[in-house]
Write a protein that holds these residues in place. Sequence first.
Motif, short mmCIF file in Angstrom:
data_model
loop_
_atom_site.label_atom_id
_atom_site.label_comp_id
_atom_site.label_asym_id
_atom_site.label_seq_id
_atom_site.Cartn_x
_atom_site.Cartn_y
_atom_site.Cartn_z
N GLY A 1 0.80 -0.95 -0.08
CA GLY A 1 0.03 -0.23 0.01
C GLY A 1 0.73 1.60 -0.46
O GLY A 1 1.79 1.18 0.22
N VAL A 2 0.07 2.11 0.11
CA VAL A 2 0.82 3.47 -0.26
C VAL A 2 1.07 3.93 0.84
O VAL A 2 0.77 4.00 1.73
CB VAL A 2 0.38 4.87 -1.33
CG1 VAL A 2 -1.23 4.99 -1.07
CG2 VAL A 2 0.98 5.88 -1.44
N GLN A 3 2.37 4.87 1.24
CA GLN A 3 2.24 5.72 2.34
C GLN A 3 3.31 6.64 1.54
O GLN A 3 3.81 6.61 0.91
CB GLN A 3 3.43 4.58 3.58
CG GLN A 3 3.56 5.84 4.99
CD GLN A 3 3.80 4.56 5.86
OE1 GLN A 3 5.33 4.79 6.04
NE2 GLN A 3 3.40 4.03 6.29
N SER B 1 -5.93 2.28 5.64
CA SER B 1 -6.84 3.23 4.68
C SER B 1 -8.29 2.41 4.60
O SER B 1 -7.94 1.54 4.83
CB SER B 1 -5.89 3.16 3.47
OG SER B 1 -5.54 1.92 2.73
N ASP C 1 -6.77 4.56 -0.35
CA ASP C 1 -5.71 4.08 -1.66
C ASP C 1 -5.70 3.83 -3.08
O ASP C 1 -6.45 2.22 -3.16
CB ASP C 1 -5.00 2.84 -0.44
CG ASP C 1 -3.61 2.70 -1.25
OD1 ASP C 1 -3.05 2.87 -2.75
OD2 ASP C 1 -2.44 2.06 -0.83
N CYS D 1 1.23 0.72 -7.69
CA CYS D 1 1.36 1.57 -8.01
C CYS D 1 1.13 1.83 -8.96
O CYS D 1 1.40 3.21 -9.84
CB CYS D 1 2.14 2.70 -7.25
SG CYS D 1 3.44 1.69 -7.47
N THR E 1 -7.73 8.02 5.62
CA THR E 1 -7.06 7.77 4.12
C THR E 1 -7.94 7.28 3.28
O THR E 1 -7.92 6.17 3.79
CB THR E 1 -5.51 7.47 4.82
OG1 THR E 1 -4.68 7.91 6.14
CG2 THR E 1 -4.39 6.91 3.54
N GLN F 1 5.78 2.52 -1.57
CA GLN F 1 4.40 1.10 -0.99
C GLN F 1 5.35 0.65 -0.57
O GLN F 1 6.49 0.33 0.07
CB GLN F 1 5.34 0.62 -2.80
CG GLN F 1 4.55 1.21 -3.73
CD GLN F 1 3.09 0.40 -3.65
OE1 GLN F 1 2.49 -0.80 -3.86
NE2 GLN F 1 2.17 1.74 -3.82
N ARG G 1 -4.22 1.13 -4.53
CA ARG G 1 -4.84 -0.61 -4.12
C ARG G 1 -5.78 -0.79 -4.42
O ARG G 1 -6.35 -2.63 -5.04
CB ARG G 1 -4.55 -0.81 -2.39
CG ARG G 1 -4.36 -2.18 -1.77
CD ARG G 1 -4.67 -2.69 -0.48
NE ARG G 1 -4.62 -3.64 -0.03
CZ ARG G 1 -4.30 -4.22 1.54
NH1 ARG G 1 -3.52 -3.65 2.12
NH2 ARG G 1 -4.90 -5.08 1.42
#
Length: 241
Positions: free
Chosen positions: A4-6, A61, A80, A38, A78, A14, A83
Motif C-alpha cells: 500500500g501507499v505511504q 486506509s 489508497d 502503484c 486515508t 510502497q 490498492r
Amino acid sequence: MTMGVQERKGHLYQVMTHKYITPLVDIAGCVPVLVPTCCGVEDLEAYLDMADGVYLTGAGSNIDPALYGQENLTPEKTQDPDRDHFDLPLIRAALDRGLPIFAICRGMQEINVALGGNIHQKLYTVPGVMDHRENPEDPVAVQYGDSHGVDLKPDSWLAEAVGGPSIRVNSLHGQGIDRLAEGLEVLGRAPDGTIEAFHAPAISSFMVGVQWHPEWQAAKNPVSVKLFEAFGDACRRFSAQ
C-alpha cells in the motif's frame, strides 16, 4: 502480498509491515512475493503466474465507497486508490485460477466489495453495535489485545480447527461488512452481530476472510497459528496440482 501507499516527506512509498510478513514465513511456510499496486494491473497475471496463493492484509486506509455505490462518509480517513484498483481485479482473477486466498481486515472487506457486497462506513454509529475501534492513546500491545468474543458457525472447519464454539479476538476497525456478497458464508460473528469471519465453499476451495488481526504476535496465538497453517497447506495443495 499487495503493498500500500505511504507518504514520507513528500515522497510516496510502497510499504508492508513486518507483522504481516513474518507469520506467512514462520507459520504458513510460504515465500512472500510483495507486489506494488502503484503501477496498475497490466502485470497482474504475471504476478499470479508466480503465486500459489493470495494474501490480502489490513491497512490504515479505507476502500473508496464509490466502488460499492456510496458517497464517502469518512473523508478524513486515508484512502489508497491504487490498492483498490489492483486488489479488486486481483481477487476476481485469483478466483478464476482457483488460488487460495487469505484476507485480514481491509483485505476481508476488499473481497466483499469485489464480489458485490458493501461496507458499513461508520460501524460504530449503528444502533446496538459496539465500537470496534482501538483507542489510539493506548500502547500497541493494548490496542491489539483481546477485545471481544466471536461465536463460530457450529461444525464449521474453523470451529473444528480451534476446538470450540467461540474464540477471543482483537478489534481495530471502524468499518465492517454490511451486505454480504453472494457466494460468501459467515463463519463467525461478534456478540453484536458484526461479521468477523467468512469463507466461500461454493466458489473457492480456500477463501477465508477475518475482520480481526491474527497476524499480531501470531506464534503466541493458537487460533492465529491454525489460520496461517491452513493457508500454507492450501497453497501447497494448489502447488501440487
